[in-house]
Write an enzyme that holds these catalytic residues in place. Structure first.
Site, PDB file in Angstrom:
ATOM      1  CB  CYS A   1      -1.118  -0.127   1.201  1.00 40.74           C
ATOM      2  SG  CYS A   1      -2.609   1.008   1.037  1.00 40.74           S
TER       3      CYS A   1
ATOM      4  CG  HIS B   1      -3.372  -3.735   3.318  1.00 42.90           C
ATOM      5  ND1 HIS B   1      -2.386  -3.308   4.127  1.00 42.90           N
ATOM      6  CD2 HIS B   1      -4.156  -3.010   2.578  1.00 42.90           C
ATOM      7  CE1 HIS B   1      -2.519  -1.906   3.897  1.00 42.90           C
ATOM      8  NE2 HIS B   1      -3.406  -1.793   3.093  1.00 42.90           N
TER       9      HIS B   1
ATOM     10  CD  GLU C   1      -0.638  -5.995   5.895  1.00 40.74           C
ATOM     11  OE1 GLU C   1      -0.947  -4.768   6.072  1.00 40.74           O
ATOM     12  OE2 GLU C   1      -0.475  -6.293   4.737  1.00 40.74           O
TER      13      GLU C   1
END
Length: 235
Positions: free
Chosen positions: A86, A203, A205
């Site tokens: 990002c 994302h 994660e």
């Protein structure tokens, strides 16, 4: 292996990443403040999401001048691994570690959603746990996630097979309807020519535990760890 996570004023996903690398993967992890210059102890550096320096001037435009960025450039030249997520992707393009730029979303709105992606290549350490053309789902959260590059750069990305992820629909079709932010060629993630630097707007994660709604991001970390001699056994 040891992870390093860069932290700039305004970063807000650094702890999210650390929760994955340290808590779930159980790997040594160090938060690296932007003024540091020695990152040689880390195998992989992650540049996390957020709003570095408040996104003033342009996303990532100020972060590129941080003292740690010279060391990050050297880290890449040595063939070590870097992931920009990002705002981290924006910083990598602003610093020249990856080509192109991230600009305002097509509809000028911040987008927070979970979207399907197609894995365009699985021969990278980041993607070897995915199947070629596999459809995965990852969260996005950005206002400036529209990937832009001139025609020559886009052609080079295609010719050099540097496009790693594309936005798609649920069955893998690449079209305008499946493009959430207007990115050229539906680009969601790219790598450098050497394949050791990855930038992506989604994302991973935020998709490593079922409680978060999906685990498609975990394979990215699993491939990276295996490539560096680690393992996710018992993680």
């Amino acid at each position: 292996m040891k992870f390093g996570i860069l932290v700039f004023p305004g970063s807000n996903c650094d702890r999210d990443v650390a929760t994955v690398t340290s808590g779930i993967l159980r790997q040594p992890t160090r938060l690296i403040w932007h003024t540091e210059t020695d990152i040689s102890d880390c195998d992989t550096i992650i540049v996390p999401g957020g709003f570095s320096y408040g996104d003033y001037l342009r996303c990532g435009a100020i972060a590129r001048f941080a003292p740690v960025m010279r060391s990050l450039q050297e880290h890449a030249v040595k063939g070590k691994y870097i992931i920009g997520i990002c705002n981290g992707f924006q910083i990598l393009t602003e610093s020249g570690l990856l080509p192109g730029a991230l600009v305002r979303n097509r509809d000028l709105h911040f987008i927070c959603d979970r979207v399907p992606l197609r894995v365009e290549r699985n021969d990278l350490v980041f993607t070897e746990k995915y199947q070629q053309q596999q459809i995965i789902a990852l969260p996005i959260a950005h206002g400036e996630g529209c990937y832009f590059a001139n025609a020559d750069t886009l052609k080079e990305l295609e010719d050099q097979n540097q496009i790693v992820f594309r936005y798609c629909d649920a069955i893998g079709n690449i079209n305008d309807e499946s493009n959430p932010n207007g990115s050229l060629a539906n680009i969601a993630g790219i790598c450098n020519k050497q394949g050791n630097v990855l930038g992506m707007m989604p994302h991973p994660e935020r998709a490593v535990e079922g409680i978060l709604g999906g685990t498609d991001g975990k394979a990215l970390f699993a491939g990276l760890m295996e490539g560096l001699g680690g393992s996710l056994v018992n993680a």
